[in-house]
Design a protein around this motif. Structure first.
Motif, PDB file in Angstrom:
ATOM      1  N   PHE A  77       0.668  -1.149  -0.073  1.00  0.00           N
ATOM      2  CA  PHE A  77      -0.024   0.138  -0.027  1.00  0.00           C
ATOM      3  C   PHE A  77       1.148   1.215  -0.073  1.00  0.00           C
ATOM      4  O   PHE A  77       1.859   1.272   0.712  1.00  0.00           O
ATOM      5  CB  PHE A  77      -0.726   0.168   1.179  1.00  0.00           C
ATOM      6  CG  PHE A  77      -2.027  -1.145   1.299  1.00  0.00           C
ATOM      7  CD1 PHE A  77      -2.971  -1.147   0.356  1.00  0.00           C
ATOM      8  CD2 PHE A  77      -1.756  -2.184   2.131  1.00  0.00           C
ATOM      9  CE1 PHE A  77      -3.954  -1.940   0.499  1.00  0.00           C
ATOM     10  CE2 PHE A  77      -2.614  -3.289   1.886  1.00  0.00           C
ATOM     11  CZ  PHE A  77      -3.789  -3.120   1.131  1.00  0.00           C
ATOM     12  N   ALA A  78       0.308   2.228  -0.573  1.00  0.00           N
ATOM     13  CA  ALA A  78       0.966   3.516  -0.605  1.00  0.00           C
ATOM     14  C   ALA A  78       0.418   4.422   0.253  1.00  0.00           C
ATOM     15  O   ALA A  78      -0.957   4.522   0.287  1.00  0.00           O
ATOM     16  CB  ALA A  78       1.109   4.078  -2.053  1.00  0.00           C
ATOM     17  N   PRO A  79       0.971   5.143   0.787  1.00  0.00           N
ATOM     18  CA  PRO A  79       0.234   6.419   1.951  1.00  0.00           C
ATOM     19  C   PRO A  79      -0.644   7.224   1.155  1.00  0.00           C
ATOM     20  O   PRO A  79      -0.134   7.763  -0.125  1.00  0.00           O
ATOM     21  CB  PRO A  79       1.417   6.928   2.672  1.00  0.00           C
ATOM     22  CG  PRO A  79       2.687   6.804   1.848  1.00  0.00           C
ATOM     23  CD  PRO A  79       2.403   5.357   1.127  1.00  0.00           C
ATOM     24  N   VAL A  80      -1.773   7.442   1.614  1.00  0.00           N
ATOM     25  CA  VAL A  80      -2.416   8.452   0.954  1.00  0.00           C
ATOM     26  C   VAL A  80      -2.881   9.476   1.881  1.00  0.00           C
ATOM     27  O   VAL A  80      -3.216   9.385   2.988  1.00  0.00           O
ATOM     28  CB  VAL A  80      -3.834   7.933   0.234  1.00  0.00           C
ATOM     29  CG1 VAL A  80      -4.908   8.645  -0.100  1.00  0.00           C
ATOM     30  CG2 VAL A  80      -3.445   6.581  -0.369  1.00  0.00           C
ATOM     31  N   THR A  81      -2.890  10.807   1.245  1.00  0.00           N
ATOM     32  CA  THR A  81      -3.342  11.964   2.159  1.00  0.00           C
ATOM     33  C   THR A  81      -4.564  12.433   1.424  1.00  0.00           C
ATOM     34  O   THR A  81      -4.705  12.568   0.457  1.00  0.00           O
ATOM     35  CB  THR A  81      -2.225  13.026   2.001  1.00  0.00           C
ATOM     36  OG1 THR A  81      -0.888  12.441   2.334  1.00  0.00           O
ATOM     37  CG2 THR A  81      -2.380  14.348   2.724  1.00  0.00           C
ATOM     38  N   VAL A  82      -5.506  12.437   2.420  1.00  0.00           N
ATOM     39  CA  VAL A  82      -6.896  13.087   2.092  1.00  0.00           C
ATOM     40  C   VAL A  82      -6.816  14.599   2.447  1.00  0.00           C
ATOM     41  O   VAL A  82      -6.657  14.966   3.496  1.00  0.00           O
ATOM     42  CB  VAL A  82      -7.895  12.560   2.750  1.00  0.00           C
ATOM     43  CG1 VAL A  82      -9.247  13.072   2.370  1.00  0.00           C
ATOM     44  CG2 VAL A  82      -7.700  10.864   2.389  1.00  0.00           C
TER      45      VAL A  82
END
Length: 94
Positions: A77-82
């Motif tokens: 998984f790649a980190p995601v910023t919302v």
């Protein structure tokens, strides 16, 4: 003179005639490797008990140590910023 004429017999071999290679599942490999790790000097005895050569078991043990044997490929998984939506009327950074 002899009436005997030497004719060598030629034997045709096919791949279907030979013994097929066995396919070992990862579970079987792990079980055999873990069995070989119990006790002292168990590699040869374990290989003989399961009908495999010692070098194959040694290869499986190396793969086991390196984490290559039986390691299921997990999803990465790649980190995601919302962030909040930026209205289209405002210029973006830049």
């Amino acid at each position: 003179m002899s009436d005997f004429i030497y004719r060598p017999q030629i034997e045709v071999l096919s791949a279907a005639d030979g013994v097929r290679r066995r396919q070992w599942s990862d579970e079987d490999k792990l079980r055999i490797v873990e069995e070989s790790l119990v006790g002292y000097r168990q590699v040869t005895a374990t290989a003989r008990r399961h009908g495999i050569c010692r070098s194959l078991l040694t290869t499986w043990r190396r793969q086991y140590r390196n984490g290559e044997l039986g390691a299921s490929r997990s999803a990465s998984f790649a980190p995601v910023t919302v962030t909040k939506d930026i209205p289209a009327s405002q210029p973006g950074p830049g």
